[in-house]
Structures are given as structure tokens and as C-alpha cells.
Design a protein around this motif. Structure first.
Motif, PDB file in Angstrom:
ATOM      1  N   TYR A   1      -1.408  30.686  49.812  1.00  0.00           N
ATOM      2  CA  TYR A   1      -1.900  30.697  51.186  1.00  0.00           C
ATOM      3  C   TYR A   1      -3.167  31.527  51.349  1.00  0.00           C
ATOM      4  O   TYR A   1      -4.020  31.194  52.178  1.00  0.00           O
ATOM      5  CB  TYR A   1      -0.801  31.193  52.135  1.00  0.00           C
ATOM      6  CG  TYR A   1       0.236  30.134  52.399  1.00  0.00           C
ATOM      7  CD1 TYR A   1       0.020  29.150  53.355  1.00  0.00           C
ATOM      8  CD2 TYR A   1       1.405  30.081  51.655  1.00  0.00           C
ATOM      9  CE1 TYR A   1       0.958  28.151  53.584  1.00  0.00           C
ATOM     10  CE2 TYR A   1       2.351  29.093  51.869  1.00  0.00           C
ATOM     11  CZ  TYR A   1       2.120  28.130  52.838  1.00  0.00           C
ATOM     12  OH  TYR A   1       3.039  27.134  53.058  1.00  0.00           O
ATOM     13  N   GLU A   2      -3.312  32.567  50.569  1.00  0.00           N
ATOM     14  CA  GLU A   2      -4.478  33.435  50.712  1.00  0.00           C
ATOM     15  C   GLU A   2      -5.692  32.939  49.938  1.00  0.00           C
ATOM     16  O   GLU A   2      -6.805  33.419  50.171  1.00  0.00           O
ATOM     17  CB  GLU A   2      -4.127  34.855  50.268  1.00  0.00           C
ATOM     18  CG  GLU A   2      -3.116  35.524  51.201  1.00  0.00           C
ATOM     19  CD  GLU A   2      -2.802  36.964  50.814  1.00  0.00           C
ATOM     20  OE1 GLU A   2      -3.324  37.427  49.786  1.00  0.00           O
ATOM     21  OE2 GLU A   2      -2.024  37.610  51.539  1.00  0.00           O
ATOM     22  N   ASN A   3      -5.502  31.968  49.051  1.00  0.00           N
ATOM     23  CA  ASN A   3      -6.613  31.505  48.217  1.00  0.00           C
ATOM     24  C   ASN A   3      -6.849  30.008  48.250  1.00  0.00           C
ATOM     25  O   ASN A   3      -7.786  29.523  47.613  1.00  0.00           O
ATOM     26  CB  ASN A   3      -6.376  31.950  46.766  1.00  0.00           C
ATOM     27  CG  ASN A   3      -6.376  33.452  46.600  1.00  0.00           C
ATOM     28  OD1 ASN A   3      -7.427  34.080  46.544  1.00  0.00           O
ATOM     29  ND2 ASN A   3      -5.192  34.050  46.528  1.00  0.00           N
ATOM     30  N   THR A   4      -6.024  29.251  48.970  1.00  0.00           N
ATOM     31  CA  THR A   4      -6.200  27.802  49.053  1.00  0.00           C
ATOM     32  C   THR A   4      -5.896  27.327  50.474  1.00  0.00           C
ATOM     33  O   THR A   4      -5.442  28.105  51.319  1.00  0.00           O
ATOM     34  CB  THR A   4      -5.278  27.044  48.079  1.00  0.00           C
ATOM     35  OG1 THR A   4      -3.959  26.941  48.641  1.00  0.00           O
ATOM     36  CG2 THR A   4      -5.194  27.720  46.721  1.00  0.00           C
ATOM     37  N   GLU A   5      -6.136  26.057  50.723  1.00  0.00           N
ATOM     38  CA  GLU A   5      -5.794  25.436  52.013  1.00  0.00           C
ATOM     39  C   GLU A   5      -4.480  24.657  51.910  1.00  0.00           C
ATOM     40  O   GLU A   5      -4.120  23.913  52.820  1.00  0.00           O
ATOM     41  CB  GLU A   5      -6.912  24.478  52.449  1.00  0.00           C
ATOM     42  CG  GLU A   5      -8.260  25.154  52.657  1.00  0.00           C
ATOM     43  CD  GLU A   5      -8.214  26.205  53.760  1.00  0.00           C
ATOM     44  OE1 GLU A   5      -7.574  25.939  54.792  1.00  0.00           O
ATOM     45  OE2 GLU A   5      -8.803  27.288  53.566  1.00  0.00           O
ATOM     46  N   ILE A   6      -3.751  24.831  50.838  1.00  0.00           N
ATOM     47  CA  ILE A   6      -2.521  24.071  50.603  1.00  0.00           C
ATOM     48  C   ILE A   6      -1.354  24.698  51.355  1.00  0.00           C
ATOM     49  O   ILE A   6      -1.070  25.887  51.186  1.00  0.00           O
ATOM     50  CB  ILE A   6      -2.196  24.017  49.098  1.00  0.00           C
ATOM     51  CG1 ILE A   6      -3.323  23.324  48.331  1.00  0.00           C
ATOM     52  CG2 ILE A   6      -0.856  23.316  48.854  1.00  0.00           C
ATOM     53  CD1 ILE A   6      -3.198  23.454  46.826  1.00  0.00           C
ATOM     54  N   ASN A   7      -0.686  23.909  52.180  1.00  0.00           N
ATOM     55  CA  ASN A   7       0.527  24.381  52.858  1.00  0.00           C
ATOM     56  C   ASN A   7       1.724  23.981  51.993  1.00  0.00           C
ATOM     57  O   ASN A   7       2.423  23.003  52.267  1.00  0.00           O
ATOM     58  CB  ASN A   7       0.642  23.787  54.256  1.00  0.00           C
ATOM     59  CG  ASN A   7       1.712  24.490  55.084  1.00  0.00           C
ATOM     60  OD1 ASN A   7       2.622  25.117  54.543  1.00  0.00           O
ATOM     61  ND2 ASN A   7       1.619  24.375  56.394  1.00  0.00           N
TER      62      ASN A   7
END
Length: 281
Positions: free
Chosen positions: A261-267
Motif C-alpha cells: 500500500y505504501e509503494n504501489t497503487e494495488i489494493n
């Protein structure tokens, strides 16, 4: 929020829904993993599914099952006996008891994959040669892992491991970094390279830096060899590097997702929740 907590004061009452799922936690772990519950519960609510958090510190599952039967259980407790009890009652558990037992005991992990997936050699008493790594079989998050470079450090590590099962492994020649591959339903979601701020442990929770890592086709094949052997619904597969090769380090079946969550836009937790919804429907 849209969930209840059994064994502790719940935050909000909600209306009855068609399906119910439990998430198993120990209280100390729940405090660090609130985002997991929130995202899964919110995603499930949209599909008319109620999530109830069960705290194993204060709940006896065998007694609870006499009055309640969930449609599914997400086991975040690392307790494989609880998973097997629920499976015996005919309840779908994510991850299943076999995965939880194998993943949360490093000795069992290496025995399970021996001959199929490369890992750093386990050292027996007469084979120890400094430096080596001593680690608890049931530790996680980089805790209870010691780099041993001399007799004094070995004695110190042994004292720390008192009354615990531990293993000793050959020290890799590319320390200070490792790779976590997040998987859902035996498919790779994202890979994160973790690099230590200092020392040899690169865990994100210990201050390591994390960046997205693009697996080569050869590296992907190693990951899928792991997934061919173990029926993991959601988790992390951790590798270290030795002679520029990926070596299996451990499997996290109650994996944290903060660095995603802190390094990508992937949920990633919403993806996992939607996978669970598809399985139970």
C-alpha cells in the motif's frame, strides 16, 4: 465499520446479512492489522456478507461452533489446529490448516520443499562454520533471527532461543536484501524487493526499504514451482539471494501488506476479499 469482534467490545451493531465470515486473530496481532479487517469487511459488505472478528485469546472455537456456523473463515492467527478444527466441521478456511502448519514452522517448510525448491543448507551440530544464521522455527517479521560469527554470539543466540525450536543455516553471500512475492489463488500479484537500512535483516517492519521488483521468467518459474506444491489462497513467499539465485527463505500465510500500500497503487486486500467472495459463491 461493518464487523463485530467476538471476545472484545465490538464497535458497531449491524443488520443481519445473508452470509457470515469469520476472521481469526490473536488480540496483539489484530492491533497491527486493522487495515486488513477494515478493507476485507468493507468489500464484503458490498456483497451482503458480514465479517466477524474472532479473538482466539478469549474465544473457544469448539464452544462457539455449537451456536454459530460461518460460511467461511479467514485464518490470520497462524494457528493450524484452529484451521483444522473448522475444516473438520465442513467450513472453508483461507488458508487451510496444511498451509498454516507448513508455513509457520521453518523446519517443516524446508522439509516440505526439500528436493524441489532451493534453500540455504540447514547445518547440523557438527557442520557449523561461522558465519551462520540461527533463527526460531516459529518466528516471523524478522524477529528471533541472529547472525552468528563467533562462539560468543552463538551462546548469546542459544540463550535467546531457550525453550524454542530453532534451526541454523548457512549464511547467504548476498545479505541485506530479500524478495517477497505476494500471491492470491496461486497467482503472482506483485513482488517487492526489501533492502536493509542496516544489518542483514531487510524486513520492512524493521526499517528496510521496499521497491517493486520485476521478476524474470526464470524467477517466475521458481515461484510457480512453490505454488504447484502448496495450496495457498493468500500469502507471501520470501526469497533471499545466494550466488545470484533465489533461495526460498520462508512462507508467510498471515502476510502483512503495508509495503504494498505504501509503494504501489494495488489494493491487494480488496483483491483477496473478492477472490474469497468468488470462492464462497
Amino acid at each position: 465499520m461493518t464487523y463485530k469482534i467476538s471476545g472484545a467490545e465490538h464497535r458497531k451493531e449491524i443488520n443481519p446479512v445473508k452470509k457470515t465470515g469469520w476472521i481469526l486473530y490473536y488480540e496483539k496481532d489484530l492491533k497491527k492489522n486493522q487495515r486488513f479487517v477494515d478493507i476485507v469487511a468493507d468489500t464484503m459488505e458490498k456483497e451482503n456478507i458480514e465479517i466477524k472478528v474472532i479473538l482466539l485469546n478469549s474465544t473457544h472455537l469448539s464452544e462457539l461452533l455449537l451456536t454459530e456456523t460461518p460460511d467461511f473463515v479467514i485464518n490470520r492467527s497462524r494457528n493450524h489446529k484452529a484451521a483444522r478444527m473448522l475444516e473438520a466441521a465442513g467450513i472453508r478456511v483461507f488458508n487451510n490448516g496444511k498451509v498454516t502448519e507448513t508455513a509457520n514452522d521453518k523446519e517443516k517448510t524446508y522439509d516440505f520443499f526439500r528436493g524441489d525448491i532451493p534453500f540455504m543448507p540447514i547445518l547440523k551440530a557438527g557442520e557449523k562454520e561461522y558465519p551462520f544464521v540461527m533463527k526460531s522455527c516459529c518466528g516471523h517479521g524478522g524477529n528471533q533471527v541472529y547472525l552468528v560469527t563467533n562462539k560468543q554470539e552463538e551462546e548469546f543466540a542459544k540463550k535467546k532461543m531457550a525453550n524454542q525450536k530453532y534451526i541454523c543455516q548457512k549464511y547467504c553471500n548476498q545479505p541485506g536484501k530479500d524478495l517477497r512475492v505476494y500471491v492470491i489463488n496461486k497467482e503472482i500479484v506483485v513482488s517487492m524487493l526489501r533492502e536493509a537500512a542496516s544489518g542483514f535483516r531487510s524486513n520492512y517492519s524493521l526499517g528496510g526499504k521496499a521497491t517493486v521488483y520485476q521478476l524474470s521468467e526464470k524467477e517466475k518459474s521458481v515461484v510457480y514451482q512453490v505454488l504447484e506444491k502448496i495450496d495457498i489462497d493468500y500469502g507471501g513467499i520470501d526469497f533471499i539471494f545466494h550466488d545470484n539465485r533465489m533461495m526460498l527463505n520462508e512462507i508467510e500465510d498471515a502476510v502483512g501488506a503495508r509495503m504494498v500500500y505504501e509503494n504501489t497503487e494495488i489494493n491487494i486486500l480488496e483483491r483477496f476479499a473478492r477472490y474469497v467472495i468468488g470462492e464462497i459463491k
